[in-house]
Design a protein around this motif. Structure first.
Motif, PDB file in Angstrom:
ATOM      1  N   ALA A   8       0.830  -1.206   0.000  1.00 20.69           N
ATOM      2  CA  ALA A   8       0.000   0.000   0.000  1.00 20.69           C
ATOM      3  C   ALA A   8       0.863   1.253   0.000  1.00 20.69           C
ATOM      4  N   LEU A   9       1.964   1.236   0.766  1.00 21.90           N
ATOM      5  CA  LEU A   9       2.876   2.379   0.799  1.00 21.90           C
ATOM      6  C   LEU A   9       3.467   2.648  -0.578  1.00 21.90           C
ATOM      7  N   VAL A  10       3.913   1.581  -1.228  1.00 21.29           N
ATOM      8  CA  VAL A  10       4.502   1.727  -2.562  1.00 21.29           C
ATOM      9  C   VAL A  10       3.455   2.219  -3.561  1.00 21.29           C
ATOM     10  N   ALA A  11       2.247   1.663  -3.471  1.00 20.18           N
ATOM     11  CA  ALA A  11       1.182   2.066  -4.398  1.00 20.18           C
ATOM     12  C   ALA A  11       0.814   3.530  -4.209  1.00 20.18           C
ATOM     13  N   LEU A  12       0.702   3.972  -2.952  1.00 21.82           N
ATOM     14  CA  LEU A  12       0.388   5.374  -2.687  1.00 21.82           C
ATOM     15  C   LEU A  12       1.522   6.283  -3.151  1.00 21.82           C
ATOM     16  N   GLY A  13       2.763   5.832  -2.957  1.00 16.63           N
ATOM     17  CA  GLY A  13       3.895   6.613  -3.439  1.00 16.63           C
ATOM     18  C   GLY A  13       3.866   6.756  -4.945  1.00 16.63           C
ATOM     19  N   ALA A  14       3.561   5.649  -5.641  1.00 16.27           N
ATOM     20  CA  ALA A  14       3.460   5.699  -7.095  1.00 16.27           C
ATOM     21  C   ALA A  14       2.315   6.598  -7.532  1.00 16.27           C
ATOM     22  N   PHE A  15       1.211   6.544  -6.808  1.00 11.11           N
ATOM     23  CA  PHE A  15       0.064   7.387  -7.139  1.00 11.11           C
ATOM     24  C   PHE A  15       0.407   8.862  -6.971  1.00 11.11           C
ATOM     25  N   HIS A  16       1.098   9.188  -5.886  1.00  8.01           N
ATOM     26  CA  HIS A  16       1.530  10.578  -5.687  1.00  8.01           C
ATOM     27  C   HIS A  16       2.496  10.996  -6.789  1.00  8.01           C
ATOM     28  N   GLY A  17       3.372  10.081  -7.195  1.00  6.33           N
ATOM     29  CA  GLY A  17       4.303  10.402  -8.267  1.00  6.33           C
ATOM     30  C   GLY A  17       3.610  10.643  -9.593  1.00  6.33           C
ATOM     31  N   LEU A  18       2.479   9.944  -9.829  1.00  5.52           N
ATOM     32  CA  LEU A  18       1.719  10.130 -11.063  1.00  5.52           C
ATOM     33  C   LEU A  18       1.047  11.492 -11.133  1.00  5.52           C
ATOM     34  N   ASN A  19       0.692  12.027  -9.981  1.00  6.45           N
ATOM     35  CA  ASN A  19      -0.070  13.278  -9.937  1.00  6.45           C
ATOM     36  C   ASN A  19       0.802  14.469 -10.320  1.00  6.45           C
ATOM     37  N   PRO A  20       0.459  15.214 -11.372  1.00  8.67           N
ATOM     38  CA  PRO A  20       1.257  16.392 -11.742  1.00  8.67           C
ATOM     39  C   PRO A  20       1.343  17.412 -10.623  1.00  8.67           C
ATOM     40  N   GLY A  21       0.329  17.451  -9.740  1.00 12.09           N
ATOM     41  CA  GLY A  21       0.346  18.395  -8.637  1.00 12.09           C
ATOM     42  C   GLY A  21       1.401  18.117  -7.600  1.00 12.09           C
ATOM     43  N   MET A  22       2.030  16.927  -7.651  1.00  9.72           N
ATOM     44  CA  MET A  22       3.097  16.591  -6.721  1.00  9.72           C
ATOM     45  C   MET A  22       4.470  17.002  -7.231  1.00  9.72           C
ATOM     46  N   GLY A  23       4.552  17.547  -8.456  1.00  2.29           N
ATOM     47  CA  GLY A  23       5.813  18.157  -8.840  1.00  2.29           C
ATOM     48  C   GLY A  23       6.420  17.810 -10.169  1.00  2.29           C
ATOM     49  N   TRP A  24       6.083  16.627 -10.773  1.00  2.00           N
ATOM     50  CA  TRP A  24       6.796  16.296 -11.993  1.00  2.00           C
ATOM     51  C   TRP A  24       6.523  17.291 -13.113  1.00  2.00           C
ATOM     52  N   LEU A  25       5.337  17.889 -13.117  1.00  2.00           N
ATOM     53  CA  LEU A  25       5.019  18.874 -14.148  1.00  2.00           C
ATOM     54  C   LEU A  25       5.892  20.116 -14.003  1.00  2.00           C
ATOM     55  N   PHE A  26       6.174  20.512 -12.761  1.00  2.00           N
ATOM     56  CA  PHE A  26       7.035  21.660 -12.530  1.00  2.00           C
ATOM     57  C   PHE A  26       8.475  21.339 -12.935  1.00  2.00           C
ATOM     58  N   ALA A  27       8.907  20.089 -12.689  1.00  4.38           N
ATOM     59  CA  ALA A  27      10.257  19.683 -13.105  1.00  4.38           C
ATOM     60  C   ALA A  27      10.395  19.757 -14.624  1.00  4.38           C
ATOM     61  N   VAL A  28       9.372  19.291 -15.329  1.00  2.00           N
ATOM     62  CA  VAL A  28       9.389  19.358 -16.793  1.00  2.00           C
ATOM     63  C   VAL A  28       9.397  20.815 -17.259  1.00  2.00           C
ATOM     64  N   ALA A  29       8.588  21.648 -16.616  1.00  3.92           N
ATOM     65  CA  ALA A  29       8.521  23.058 -16.994  1.00  3.92           C
ATOM     66  C   ALA A  29       9.884  23.730 -16.840  1.00  3.92           C
ATOM     67  N   ARG A  30      10.601  23.406 -15.757  1.00  2.00           N
ATOM     68  CA  ARG A  30      11.930  24.000 -15.564  1.00  2.00           C
ATOM     69  C   ARG A  30      12.882  23.543 -16.657  1.00  2.00           C
ATOM     70  N   GLY A  31      12.779  22.274 -17.042  1.00  4.57           N
ATOM     71  CA  GLY A  31      13.647  21.781 -18.096  1.00  4.57           C
ATOM     72  C   GLY A  31      13.353  22.432 -19.432  1.00  4.57           C
ATOM     73  N   LEU A  32      12.080  22.578 -19.771  1.00  8.12           N
ATOM     74  CA  LEU A  32      11.704  23.191 -21.036  1.00  8.12           C
ATOM     75  C   LEU A  32      12.025  24.680 -21.058  1.00  8.12           C
ATOM     76  N   GLN A  33      11.879  25.309 -19.904  1.00  4.45           N
ATOM     77  CA  GLN A  33      12.146  26.744 -19.826  1.00  4.45           C
ATOM     78  C   GLN A  33      13.588  27.054 -20.173  1.00  4.45           C
ATOM     79  N   GLU A  34      14.511  26.199 -19.744  1.00  7.90           N
ATOM     80  CA  GLU A  34      15.931  26.445 -19.976  1.00  7.90           C
ATOM     81  C   GLU A  34      16.509  25.507 -21.037  1.00  7.90           C
ATOM     82  N   ARG A  35      15.627  24.716 -21.685  1.00  5.94           N
ATOM     83  CA  ARG A  35      16.041  23.798 -22.749  1.00  5.94           C
ATOM     84  C   ARG A  35      17.193  22.903 -22.298  1.00  5.94           C
ATOM     85  N   ASP A  36      17.021  22.312 -21.119  1.00  4.69           N
ATOM     86  CA  ASP A  36      18.100  21.532 -20.523  1.00  4.69           C
ATOM     87  C   ASP A  36      17.497  20.401 -19.685  1.00  4.69           C
ATOM     88  N   ARG A  37      17.735  19.155 -20.091  1.00  2.78           N
ATOM     89  CA  ARG A  37      17.180  18.026 -19.355  1.00  2.78           C
ATOM     90  C   ARG A  37      17.758  17.926 -17.952  1.00  2.78           C
TER      91      ARG A  37
END
Length: 206
Positions: A8-37
């Motif tokens: 359950a812990l792993v599943a909830l962690g994966a679910f949080h990771g899937l949610n853009p509101g938990m940060g991955w969307l912001f990480a992508v935005a920073r990369g695209l903003q500076e054109r740097d992976r």
């Protein structure tokens, strides 16, 4: 901790990771903003640290207050908070907006902590935390409770980090941000429903 609780812990962690509101969307935005992976990759540990701090605060609190009365009070109060927060997220028409400002990694970690707390990330672990048996003995119980809180936080955050990192890199390399607005809305509603479900489960098992 049982295998079911660990899963359950792993599943909830994966679910949080899937949610853009938990940060991955912001990480992508920073990369695209500076054109740097590398900006995407640098953002992920800071986001995970903020998420871990938010989840850990709840996990350690529950782990250290393992009396029957306290555990039940936390379960009932936390379950009610989950349902109320989930209903607010489900019915609210307000959504977090992504902006083009540049922020430091420290600021990103603080933002992740606030975002995770606002989404009730730690509260979603209450069914797992309050369902575990209390360790015997006062001093031993405090040590075991602290260790349990740290363990729960670590496992959950590792699953969240791995999932969010995989998605962030794939989105940065393949998809970009242009088609994510509709997906964000769907995840927001799914997140609210999950909060309500977790809260109801906590209340029923308290």
């Amino acid at each position: 901790m049982t295998a079911g609780s660990l899963a359950a812990l792993v599943a909830l962690g994966a679910f949080h990771g899937l949610n853009p509101g938990m940060g991955w969307l912001f990480a992508v935005a920073r990369g695209l903003q500076e054109r740097d992976r590398s900006r995407v990759l640098q953002s992920l540990p800071a986001i995970a640290a903020g998420h871990a701090a938010s989840v850990g605060a709840v996990a350690i609190l529950v782990g250290l207050t393992r009396s029957v009365v306290t555990t039940r009070a936390i379960a009932v109060g936390g379950g009610a908070a989950l349902v109320a927060f989930g209903l607010w997220r489900l019915l609210s028409r307000r959504h977090f907006r992504w902006v083009g400002m540049k922020i430091s990694l420290w600021q990103l970690a603080a933002w992740s902590f606030l975002m995770s707390s606002a989404h009730g990330a730690g509260l979603m672990l209450l069914p797992v935390l309050t369902g575990a048996p209390a360790p015997p003995g006062h001093d031993h119980g405090l040590t075991a409770g602290l260790s349990a809180g740290l363990f729960v936080t670590g496992v959950h955050t590792l699953a969240m980090f791995a999932t969010a990192g995989t998605i962030a890199v794939l989105v940065y390399e393949v998809v970009g941000l242009t088609i994510l607005r509709r997906a964000w809305l769907n995840m927001d509603r799914l997140w609210a429903a999950a909060l309500i479900g977790a809260g109801t489960t906590t209340l029923l098992t308290a």
